[in-house]
Design a protein around this motif. Structure first.
Motif, PDB file in Angstrom:
ATOM      1  N   GLN A 120      25.193  98.625  68.792  1.00 39.75           N
ATOM      2  CA  GLN A 120      26.053  98.680  67.615  1.00 39.75           C
ATOM      3  C   GLN A 120      26.994  97.483  67.551  1.00 39.75           C
ATOM      4  N   LEU A 121      27.297  97.055  66.330  1.00 41.97           N
ATOM      5  CA  LEU A 121      28.266  95.994  66.088  1.00 41.97           C
ATOM      6  C   LEU A 121      29.471  96.593  65.378  1.00 41.97           C
ATOM      7  N   ALA A 122      30.573  95.872  65.407  1.00 43.00           N
ATOM      8  CA  ALA A 122      31.803  96.349  64.763  1.00 43.00           C
ATOM      9  C   ALA A 122      31.563  96.702  63.299  1.00 43.00           C
ATOM     10  N   CYS A 123      30.777  95.897  62.591  1.00 36.86           N
ATOM     11  CA  CYS A 123      30.533  96.136  61.164  1.00 36.86           C
ATOM     12  C   CYS A 123      29.758  97.423  60.904  1.00 36.86           C
ATOM     13  N   HIS A 124      29.076  97.957  61.910  1.00 34.28           N
ATOM     14  CA  HIS A 124      28.302  99.185  61.731  1.00 34.28           C
ATOM     15  C   HIS A 124      29.175 100.431  61.670  1.00 34.28           C
ATOM     16  N   ILE A 125      30.289 100.442  62.375  1.00 32.71           N
ATOM     17  CA  ILE A 125      31.088 101.674  62.420  1.00 32.71           C
ATOM     18  C   ILE A 125      32.534 101.505  61.970  1.00 32.71           C
ATOM     19  N   MET A 126      32.932 100.286  61.582  1.00 35.17           N
ATOM     20  CA  MET A 126      34.332 100.090  61.176  1.00 35.17           C
ATOM     21  C   MET A 126      34.634 100.845  59.891  1.00 35.17           C
ATOM     22  N   THR A 127      35.898 101.239  59.747  1.00 35.43           N
ATOM     23  CA  THR A 127      36.382 101.831  58.507  1.00 35.43           C
ATOM     24  C   THR A 127      36.665 100.685  57.557  1.00 35.43           C
TER      25      THR A 127
END
Length: 168
Positions: A120-127
């Motif tokens: 996972q990358l930050a862009c996948h789960i960031m709000t």
């Protein structure tokens, strides 16, 4: 204002004042909330004469990551720096989203026996839809919004959406 230099994946920002506001994040049509208080006053506007502006209270040296930062790296940075909120910014320092320790814990609990977190990358789960404020906004109003919305932080942005600080 010169952009800070990228230090590996994490970006330490040296922030100064400016006028901020809502920001459209990541080009997907989600927009930051523009929240008024019950009196109908614009966000951040306080009628008190002794109001303290966010720039006097905010943390200015904010650790931030890029959207392509792996979640394992974000998790390590949160633990290493004893923080719970990690802004996600583009190369120009514009806020794109926010990751929290709680987001990563939820991801760990939802992951099966395979190592999904490592992919996972930050862009996948960031709000992406965030409530923000400007450096000149009143701390009384920011605190009220954070309490009412049950948010643990409020990113402070310049008029063009560049991260200038954070209130926790």
């Amino acid at each position: 204002l010169p952009l800070p230099r990228l230090m590996h994946i994490a970006v330490p920002w040296n922030m100064t004042g400016g006028r901020g506001g809502p920001v459209t994040v990541d080009g997907v049509g989600e927009e930051a909330q523009d929240v008024s208080d019950a009196s109908g006053s614009p966000p951040g506007l306080c009628l008190s004469h002794d109001c303290v502006p966010a720039r006097q209270v905010m943390t200015q040296d904010v650790l931030a990551v890029r959207p392509t930062t792996p979640i394992l790296t974000v998790s390590s940075l949160l633990s290493e720096h004893h923080i719970r909120h990690m802004p996600v910014v583009d190369l120009g320092g514009r806020l794109k989203g926010l990751l929290t320790k709680r987001d990563i814990i939820a991801l760990n609990h939802s992951a099966s026996s395979t190592n999904i977190e490592g992919e996972q990358l930050a862009c996948h789960i960031m709000t992406r839809a965030l409530t923000t404020a400007s450096p000149s906004d009143c701390m009384h109003m920011i605190g009220k919004r954070m309490r009412d919305l049950k948010h643990g932080c409020c990113p402070i942005l310049s008029e063009d959406g560049v991260l200038r600080g954070i209130i926790t």
